[in-house]
Enzyme design. Structure first.
Site, PDB file in Angstrom:
ATOM      1  N   GLU A 193      41.986  36.893  72.126  1.00  0.00           N
ATOM      2  CA  GLU A 193      43.400  36.518  72.228  1.00  0.00           C
ATOM      3  C   GLU A 193      44.022  36.526  70.843  1.00  0.00           C
ATOM      4  O   GLU A 193      43.447  35.976  69.891  1.00  0.00           O
ATOM      5  CB  GLU A 193      43.545  35.126  72.847  1.00  0.00           C
ATOM      6  CG  GLU A 193      44.991  34.631  72.898  1.00  0.00           C
ATOM      7  CD  GLU A 193      45.099  33.239  73.530  1.00  0.00           C
ATOM      8  OE1 GLU A 193      44.288  32.937  74.432  1.00  0.00           O
ATOM      9  OE2 GLU A 193      45.986  32.460  73.109  1.00  0.00           O
ATOM     10  N   GLU A 232      53.494  31.003  68.039  1.00  0.00           N
ATOM     11  CA  GLU A 232      53.575  29.826  68.888  1.00  0.00           C
ATOM     12  C   GLU A 232      54.435  28.783  68.178  1.00  0.00           C
ATOM     13  O   GLU A 232      54.430  28.686  66.945  1.00  0.00           O
ATOM     14  CB  GLU A 232      52.188  29.251  69.183  1.00  0.00           C
ATOM     15  CG  GLU A 232      51.347  30.114  70.107  1.00  0.00           C
ATOM     16  CD  GLU A 232      50.036  29.446  70.474  1.00  0.00           C
ATOM     17  OE1 GLU A 232      49.898  29.025  71.635  1.00  0.00           O
ATOM     18  OE2 GLU A 232      49.159  29.341  69.595  1.00  0.00           O
TER      19      GLU A 232
END
Length: 369
Positions: A253, A258
């Site tokens: 990932e 974020e």
């Protein structure tokens, strides 16, 4: 004797003065000397082709159009950065940047008069150049309405008995209320509402879009403005296309961006692999206070041996493990892109009780190789 000579000299000088004075009274044929003329009121306009509210640095063509005007100017010279001066009589000058990415340059103009006197002016500009030969996939979100089905899949089915991972509090939907395109940008909208699906009722809805395009190695750029509501957790990231066969985190990932609405201005990037996942040690953080009010470009350069993470032009984190194997580097296979807003959860935190809705606005997603 000396006195007579002196007197004669004085008389001759007086007569010569009378002669010269009488001659000067007629018309003169000598040309007047032209005084120096200095240009004034110099104005410089630089137009970036395709620039608008959503694309302030242009349409990616790299073209600019310059015009200059000045009183008493008969010629102009234009310079871009350290390039040679280009002369023009009409004060019009076009230029094309060719270096891919953001070009920050000074455009200067020089206005010359007929006597060679000069004044100057300049403007500092930023121009985007999209190298079409390197662009392998993109969504510019130019068509109003539903998200392009040919580019994106709306993931709705929760994997954990009606819920999502990380203690998130939303249901994802395929409704246009939660994801749509308008005025040149994609809007992903998190809303406070009771919504029942898959035998579970949640108090919030949102959207999670997965790209139907997958690739190995390249540069991903996403220009976005983030939500700021307390409890929002927007993310721009990728997962290995083999997730259905090897599972997570073996698929790898890549978290490009974020952000937590409870901590506005702190942007993080992270890598999740079998060697470190969840609260991973492989993380970089950058502070930028206007993430919720201004667009920024979130990017990763993914090569065969490392990943460089950028916010605009600033490199703030590099992942480059000394040993690359399936535990540390499952990044030699295709990954696909995800765009979503989660609510609450491990990173989103406590949800503001006054929250009603908030939006992540995305100008474009581009992949270069």
């Amino acid at each position: 004797m000396i006195a007579k000579i002196y007197l004669r000299t004085m008389m001759l000088g007086f007569l010569m003065l009378l002669f010269l004075t009488s001659c000067s009274g007629g018309d003169s044929t000598a040309e007047p000397i032209e005084e120096g003329i200095v240009p004034t009121n110099l104005n410089l306009t630089v137009t970036i082709v395709g620039a608008d509210a959503n694309n302030p640095n242009g349409d990616g063509s790299g073209m600019i159009k310059c015009t200059a005007s000045a009183t008493n100017a008969v010629q102009y010279g234009f310079k871009v950065g350290n390039q040679e001066e280009q002369e023009t009589v009409n004060g019009i000058f076009d230029y094309k940047f060719t270096t891919s990415g953001k070009n920050n340059q000074v455009v200067s103009v020089f206005a010359y008069s007929s006597t060679g006197n000069m004044i100057s002016a300049f403007k500092t500009i930023t121009v985007d150049v999209v190298n079409e030969t390197g662009l392998v996939w993109a969504d510019e979100f130019d068509t109003d309405g539903a998200v392009l089905n040919s580019n994106w899949f709306s993931e709705e089915v929760p994997p954990e008995n009606g819920g999502w991972y990380n203690s998130e509090q939303q249901h994802y939907t395929a409704r246009t209320e939660n994801a749509y395109v308008s005025n040149g940008t994609l809007k992903i909208v998190a809303k406070k509402e009771n919504y029942t699906a898959y035998n579970s009722t949640k108090n919030y809805t949102s959207a999670r879009l997965n790209s139907k395009f997958a690739f190995t190695y390249g540069r991903i750029e996403v220009r976005a403005k983030l939500p700021g509501g307390g409890g929002t957790w927007p993310a721009i990231w990728t997962l290995g296309s083999n997730i259905t066969t090897v599972g997570w985190p073996s698929c790898g990932e890549i978290d490009i961006m974020e952000h937590a609405g409870n901590n506005i201005g702190e942007v993080s990037s992270a890598i999740h692999t079998p060697s470190s996942f969840g609260n991973t040690i492989n993380k970089g953080i950058i502070e930028i206070p206007d993430t919720t009010t201004e667009f920024h470009v979130y990017a990763v350069d993914w090569t065969t041996d490392k990943m460089d993470f950028y916010l605009d032009d600033t490199l703030f984190y590099t992942y480059n493990p000394a040993t690359k194997n399936s535990d540390t580097w499952p990044f030699n296979q295709d990954q696909f892109i995800l765009l979503n807003i989660a609510m609450g959860g491990n990173l989103g935190g406590a949800i503001d009780p006054n929250f009603t809705q908030d939006t992540m606005e995305i100008d474009y997603v581009r992949v270069y190789q």
